[in-house]
Design a protein around this motif. Structure first.
Motif: not given
Length: 185
Positions: A44-50, A59-66, A70-73, A123-125
């Motif tokens: 499914f499609y996932l979105c999270v906003m911290f 995500i797919d073996f790339n690291s992103y800072t939380i 931070s919003v992730f798709f 990622l959207l900041e």
């Protein structure tokens, strides 16, 4: 190593709605820690906003800072994993493609740049001034989710669409600014 693919109906929910889930992030982690404690995929499609917390989202073996804002798709099939340095807060929601697209026959999820290409960052900041307003919109989705009112599903899809449009505007603005900066250099 075989990576499990999780489905919406596997997640603990306060109020089931076919093909949709929303929860505060802290509650989501608490209810579903067995499912999400290892790298996994979704169908499914996932979105999270911290709004609080720090850590790393792989995500797919790339690291992103939380961090707050931070919003992730994530699209179906992407592998991801969370590692937190401080307790996270915010909202997480996910849905099937059908849940969204059956209500918006003329608009498709892949039209949003954060879902249409693996080359676009997941990622959207958010600027600090936008976090509170978007948090309130997600709160409204959650309130609608837990209540039994007429047109509940339609209202949720409409609210999600509004949130996606807000994210789209900020996301494309960020991409436009990055391209402008690259052209100057």
């Amino acid at each position: 190593m075989k990576i499990p693919v999780l489905k919406i109906n596997q997640f603990e929910e306060t109020e089931p709605l076919k093909d949709f889930y929303i929860n505060s992030f802290a509650n989501h982690i608490s209810l579903n820690k067995k499912l999400i404690s290892k790298p996994h995929k979704h169908n499914f499609y996932l979105c999270v906003m911290f709004t609080k917390g720090t850590g790393i989202h792989e995500i797919d073996f790339n690291s992103y800072t939380i961090k707050p804002g931070s919003v992730f798709f994530l699209r179906p099939g992407q592998t991801h994993f969370w590692k937190f340095d401080s307790p996270p807060e915010g909202f997480i929601f996910f849905h099937s493609q059908e849940f969204y697209e059956l209500k918006f026959l003329e608009h498709k999820l892949h039209e949003f740049p954060f879902y249409y290409s693996f080359q676009n960052p997941p990622l959207l900041e958010l600027p600090d001034k936008k976090i509170n307003g978007l948090y309130k919109k997600l709160e409204e989705v959650y309130t609608e989710y837990i209540k039994h009112k007429p047109f509940k599903e339609l209202k949720i899809v409409s609210l999600i669409n509004t949130i996606y449009i807000d994210f789209f505007r900020m996301y494309t603005n960020n991409i436009s600014n990055e391209k402008a900066i690259l052209q100057i250099i």
